[in-house]
Design an enzyme around this catalytic site. Structure first.
Site, PDB file in Angstrom:
ATOM      1  CD  GLU A  38      -2.393   1.330   2.712  1.00  0.00           C
ATOM      2  OE1 GLU A  38      -3.210   2.221   2.889  1.00  0.00           O
ATOM      3  OE2 GLU A  38      -1.920   0.621   3.637  1.00  0.00           O
TER       4      GLU A  38
ATOM      5  CG  ASP B 107       1.141  -0.962   4.626  1.00  0.00           C
ATOM      6  OD1 ASP B 107       1.061  -0.384   5.741  1.00  0.00           O
ATOM      7  OD2 ASP B 107       0.189  -1.521   4.051  1.00  0.00           O
TER       8      ASP B 107
ATOM      9  CG  HIS C 228     113.615  13.438 -42.266  1.00  0.00           C
ATOM     10  ND1 HIS C 228     112.530  13.953 -42.937  1.00  0.00           N
ATOM     11  CD2 HIS C 228     114.124  14.460 -41.542  1.00  0.00           C
ATOM     12  CE1 HIS C 228     112.390  15.237 -42.646  1.00  0.00           C
ATOM     13  NE2 HIS C 228     113.345  15.579 -41.788  1.00  0.00           N
TER      14      HIS C 228
ATOM     15  CG  ASP D  86     110.704  11.832 -44.787  1.00  0.00           C
ATOM     16  OD1 ASP D  86     110.745  11.184 -43.718  1.00  0.00           O
ATOM     17  OD2 ASP D  86     111.089  13.011 -44.894  1.00  0.00           O
TER      18      ASP D  86
ATOM     19  CB  SER E 120     111.042  17.759 -40.722  1.00  0.00           C
ATOM     20  OG  SER E 120     111.804  18.074 -41.835  1.00  0.00           O
TER      21      SER E 120
HETATM   22  N1  ARG Z   1     114.134  18.554 -43.466  1.00  0.00           N
HETATM   23  C1  ARG Z   1     113.739  19.779 -42.846  1.00  0.00           C
HETATM   24  C2  ARG Z   1     113.452  19.591 -41.352  1.00  0.00           C
HETATM   25  O1  ARG Z   1     114.025  18.696 -40.770  1.00  0.00           O
HETATM   26  C3  ARG Z   1     112.627  20.411 -43.564  1.00  0.00           C
HETATM   27  C4  ARG Z   1     113.140  21.361 -44.533  1.00  0.00           C
HETATM   28  C5  ARG Z   1     112.121  21.973 -45.408  1.00  0.00           C
HETATM   29  N2  ARG Z   1     112.830  22.960 -46.163  1.00  0.00           N
HETATM   30  C6  ARG Z   1     112.272  23.693 -47.054  1.00  0.00           C
HETATM   31  N3  ARG Z   1     113.002  24.563 -47.646  1.00  0.00           N
HETATM   32  N4  ARG Z   1     111.056  23.621 -47.308  1.00  0.00           N
HETATM   33  O2  ARG Z   1     112.805  20.369 -40.731  1.00  0.00           O
END
Ligand code: ARG
Length: 510
Positions: free
Chosen positions: A52, A62, A301, A352, A449
């Site tokens: 309800e 309810d 060298h 060289d 060198s």
């Molecule tokens: N042989 C040389 C060094 O022991 C290099 C010489 C280079 N020279 C030149 N006229 N370019 O130093």
């Protein structure tokens, strides 16, 4: 009469008093369903529902109410059976109260129960055995971790292969002290002259190597991933070797600040960062050029007397040179065909060329970095007129031993120019393995060198390539000099550096 009843079976039927007849007025009924823990109760009202309402259609006359744990449902009344889809706990309370007014026929609930289910994933990255689509109370399962993860017991602090876990009454697994931890690859290998870059060292994280720019350049694999095997594995390549940070060659800071050695001008740091100074044990001085981070190209060298030599690099100023600042030398390699006096009397500077190996790779930077070697096949005579730089601490017009590195730009000239000079009555040999360069007023000289004669790389104009090595010239400097034709010795240079190209302190690569 309608209160205090407790239902303990797993399923059952509960109705309002007198159902399906009219329920009584002024009653307060209370039923309890209480089943074993770990189970869940589901309630199902049958459709003949009739409670309800009050005059306003509300459920105050309810009233049917249901509670289970924290959950509350109702009040319900009217003619439509309520629907409760939730799984309730193992205890459900049903309250039904009626007032003194007219009444309905009441309600009927069929209840049932299921075991509380445990989640199908126990741990992140788990592998379960058996693998089911659902797990109920009292189910057991063996837990492992997927590839790349390892099961860890956080209570005993150790890794384990697997664990047996159980689905508990409350629908949870007794697994809280386990976890699947990603494998840890540890720190990736350090990279010489480069850097690692990792955000994490665990499974699936990446390490990206980089090199110390701009003096080194990355070669090969740069990216590694932490694999399930706990190894760093190169991404996207077949061989997993570490990358290489290769020295960048031929970089110079010189602009167009041209000098005109003999007829030259002082160099600044970074202009000729490959230039090094050599002094042999018997006092001969000369130059050389760094051609990698561990090798110096120079003239053979210089070693006619002693093979022992001291090398200084990364400098332009000879003042304050100390033996401690020298680059330690391991050995000197002269060209095998170099013969200072081929026919016993006349000077011979053919072949060289020599290489000096450092005892450790030098750290390269702005003041010390290699010059490029010629490309393979650059063996033909250099084109007359091409300009290049000569550098050295050799004799100048005004000093026998200048303090600052001198440089000058000289052109390549025909060999006849060199042949025609006065070598104090001696007749040195001239061959295609030599280059003649210079111009009246600009020349290398005694003390230069071994130093480099560098030309711009025509394909990469920002790079300089060593094409000659100061070799010999007339006693009277200032016109033309003879340089070793480096391109003709590339094969010997590369072979020598490769054959002797390992250093003790270096980690062996995979
Ligand atoms: N042989 C040389 C060094 O022991 C290099 C010489 C280079 N020279 C030149 N006229 N370019 O130093």
């Amino acid at each position: 009469r309608c209160s205090g009843e407790i239902f303990t079976r797993f399923k059952g039927l509960i109705t309002s008093p007198n159902y399906p007849e009219h329920y009584a007025e002024n009653s307060k009924c209370h039923y309890t369903i209480r089943i074993e823990q770990g189970f869940q109760i589901m309630l199902n009202f049958t459709s003949d529902f009739n409670i309800e309402r009050d005059a306003f259609g509300q459920c105050t006359a309810d009233v049917l109410k249901i509670t289970s744990g924290q959950k509350e449902y109702g009040p319900f009344c009217g003619n439509r059976a309520p629907v409760i889809r939730d799984h309730l706990s193992n205890v459900v309370e049903i309250h039904f109260s009626t007032n003194g007014e007219s009444e309905g026929t009441g309600w009927k609930i069929m209840y049932s129960s299921t075991a509380k289910q445990c989640p199908v994933e126990i741990l992140e990255h788990n592998v379960l055995q058996p693998k089911n689509s659902d797990y109920d109370y009292k189910d057991s399962v063996r837990v492992r971790c997927e590839s790349g993860y390892e099961l860890y017991d956080n209570v005993r602090n150790q890794y384990i292969d697997s664990a047996m876990v159980h689905c508990q009454k409350d629908g949870t697994w007794n697994s809280s002290w386990y976890s699947c931890r990603p494998v840890d690859c540890g720190n990736p290998m350090a990279l010489r002259n480069g850097k690692r870059n990792v955000t994490s060292t665990v499974y699936q994280f990446l390490n990206t190597y980089s090199c110390d720019e701009p003096y080194y350049k990355l070669e090969e694999n740069a990216i590694f991933e932490c694999a399930a095997t706990a190894d760093w594995v190169a991404v996207g390549t077949s061989d997993g070797t570490l990358p290489n940070c290769k020295p960048v060659c031929g970089r110079t800071a010189i602009s167009d600040d041209t000098g005109r050695v003999f007829g030259g001008k002082p160099a600044r740091l970074g202009y000729f960062p490959w230039q090094v100074r050599l002094r042999t044990y018997d006092g001969k001085v000369g130059g050389g050029a760094l051609v990698s981070d561990g090798w110096i190209l120079t003239a053979a060298h210089l070693f006619d007397g002693s093979r022992q030599t001291t090398v200084h690099g990364g400098i332009v100023n000879l003042q304050g040179l100390s033996p401690e600042k020298a680059l330690p030398v391991e050995d000197a390699f002269l060209h095998p065909n170099y013969r200072p006096q081929a026919d016993g009397s006349e000077p011979n500077f053919e072949h060289d060329v020599a290489l000096v190996k450092l005892r450790a790779r030098a750290k390269l930077g702005a003041n010390l970095s290699p010059v490029c070697l010629p490309a393979a096949g650059e063996t033909s005579p250099l084109r007359a007129g091409r300009l290049g730089y000569i550098t050295g601490w050799g004799k100048t017009e005004v000093r026998d031993r200048p303090i600052f590195l001198q440089y000058a730009e000289v052109p390549v000239v025909g060999m006849d120019k060199c042949r025609g000079l006065d070598y104090r009555g001696k007749r040195p040999r001239f061959t295609d393995n030599m280059v003649c360069a210079g111009q009246p007023g600009t020349d290398s000289c005694q003390g230069d060198s071994g130093g480099p004669f560098v030309l711009r790389d025509l394909r990469h104009p920002s790079r300089h390539v060593v094409r000659g090595i100061v070799s010999f010239g007339p006693q009277q400097c200032g016109s033309y000099g003879v340089y070793t034709h480096v391109g003709r010795y590339l094969a010997w240079i590369v072979k020598t550096m490769r054959e002797h190209g390992s250093w003790e302190d270096e980690e062996t690569r995979a």
